[in-house]
Design a protein around this motif. Structure first.
Motif, PDB file in Angstrom:
ATOM      1  N   PHE A 103       0.794  -1.237   0.068  1.00  0.00           N
ATOM      2  CA  PHE A 103      -0.185  -0.041   0.155  1.00  0.00           C
ATOM      3  C   PHE A 103       0.771   1.144  -0.136  1.00  0.00           C
ATOM      4  O   PHE A 103       2.281   1.089   0.303  1.00  0.00           O
ATOM      5  CB  PHE A 103      -1.150  -0.008   1.297  1.00  0.00           C
ATOM      6  N   PRO A 104       0.265   2.450  -0.262  1.00  0.00           N
ATOM      7  CA  PRO A 104       1.084   3.539  -0.466  1.00  0.00           C
ATOM      8  C   PRO A 104       1.972   3.629   0.784  1.00  0.00           C
ATOM      9  O   PRO A 104       1.446   3.677   2.150  1.00  0.00           O
ATOM     10  CB  PRO A 104       0.078   4.826  -0.507  1.00  0.00           C
ATOM     11  N   ASN A 122      -7.276   4.800   6.858  1.00  0.00           N
ATOM     12  CA  ASN A 122      -7.154   4.021   5.730  1.00  0.00           C
ATOM     13  C   ASN A 122      -5.898   4.154   5.386  1.00  0.00           C
ATOM     14  O   ASN A 122      -5.034   4.876   5.741  1.00  0.00           O
ATOM     15  CB  ASN A 122      -8.087   4.264   4.603  1.00  0.00           C
ATOM     16  N   GLU A 176      -4.573   5.125   2.648  1.00  0.00           N
ATOM     17  CA  GLU A 176      -4.226   6.015   1.872  1.00  0.00           C
ATOM     18  C   GLU A 176      -4.149   7.389   2.686  1.00  0.00           C
ATOM     19  O   GLU A 176      -3.537   8.216   2.177  1.00  0.00           O
ATOM     20  CB  GLU A 176      -5.316   6.374   0.543  1.00  0.00           C
ATOM     21  N   ASN A 177      -4.474   7.424   3.667  1.00  0.00           N
ATOM     22  CA  ASN A 177      -4.518   8.525   4.584  1.00  0.00           C
ATOM     23  C   ASN A 177      -4.076   7.890   5.993  1.00  0.00           C
ATOM     24  O   ASN A 177      -4.683   7.888   7.065  1.00  0.00           O
ATOM     25  CB  ASN A 177      -5.756   9.303   4.909  1.00  0.00           C
TER      26      ASN A 177
END
Length: 310
Positions: free
Chosen positions: A82-83, A103, A105-106
């Motif tokens: 994931f990022p 999440n 992404e954040n």
């Protein structure tokens, strides 16, 4: 499953808000508490990660300001799939770390200066992999919301102490007794939330972290070091005890609390589980919690297929 747990947690917090509101102001108080609960839950979903980082005076770092830690998280998050999350450092001598965010992404990971000074590169990689596992499992959403809502419940009870003590039975059906009960029980809200955050999450994150970094023994060794009862006091955690469940080990220094009320599993049991996982991976599980310790001077690179760092 994690979405269901999040929904259950939010429902429980809403019910607690309603109960405190009713004890303070009757039906009208319960309605106001419900509105406050919905607003708090919405605010916590979008902002609780920022609040928690601010509570612990975490400062963001970059590849330029903390190259080794930043590169470590970059490589591990790529392995986790994931990022890369934002990376923060907390100026505190206590060795500890946590992850936050709604999440993958954040999200953000934070490490204290104490843990970076205490652990070898491999051990720190094990800790960071554990925190990334929480992000991938979306445990961080529950953790950050729990920390924010716990404080809001306490604030609501304190508000009732000053404004809910009147004798109007319509507005306050339980009178001053209800207010006193709410105020006395409210401080236990943080502890109850910590109990609601299942301790099995730590076992799950430990196992996933061992897979992400490539060697569960690194995290086992780290836990052996940072679980030492002689750790320095972490003042930001003592001021914000409702955030204790977010850390890899309990940051609070007070002792004597029964295991039943602990926010974290027994370190020895976590280490044993990690050693068993290492044995399953063919890396060997014996030798005690320090088996993964390495010289601080070793270079850091991507894990090889056998779990070592090139």
């Amino acid at each position: 499953m994690n979405y269901a747990k999040t929904a259950l947690l939010l429902a429980a917090m809403t019910a607690l808000f309603l109960g405190v509101g009713y004890m303070i102001g009757g039906t009208g108080g319960a309605l106001l508490a419900l509105i406050f609960a919905l607003a708090t839950n919405a605010f916590a979903y979008w902002n609780s990660d920022k609040l928690v980082l601010r509570m612990h005076n975490a400062r963001p770092v970059s590849r330029q300001t903390a190259p080794e830690l930043w590169s470590m998280v970059e490589q591990l998050s790529a392995r986790a799939g994931f990022p890369m999350p934002a990376v923060y450092v907390i100026e505190d001598p206590q060795p500890n770390a946590f992850a936050t965010g709604r999440n993958p992404e954040n999200a953000a990971v934070a490490a204290t200066t104490g843990i970076m000074q205490t652990l070898s590169r491999e051990e720190l990689a094990g800790v960071m992999a554990h925190e990334l596992a929480h992000i991938r499992n979306r445990d961080t959403l529950i953790m950050t919301i729990a920390a924010t809502v716990a404080g809001a419940i306490s604030m609501l009870a304190q508000f009732g102490l000053f404004f809910g003590g009147g004798g109007d039975r319509e507005r306050n059906p339980l009178g001053i007794i209800g207010v006193i009960l709410a105020v006395i029980l409210a401080p236990f809200a943080a502890m109850m939330i910590q109990m609601l955050i299942s301790r099995t999450r730590e076992y799950s994150a430990d196992r996933a972290g061992g897979e992400i970094c490539g060697n569960p023994l690194w995290l086992a060794s780290a836990l052996g070091k940072i679980s030492d009862g002689r750790r320095a006091e972490m003042r930001s955690a003592e001021r914000n005890p409702a955030t204790a469940h977010m850390f890899i080990v309990n940051p609070l220094t007070h002792r004597g609390v029964d295991d039943l009320f602990s926010t974290h599993p027994n370190p020895a049991k976590r280490i044993a589980a990690l050693q068993a996982q290492a044995a399953e991976m063919g890396l060997g599980g014996g030798g005690g919690p320090s088996v993964a310790a390495t010289r601080p001077g070793r270079s850091f690179g991507m894990p090889s297929t056998r779990g070592g760092w090139r």
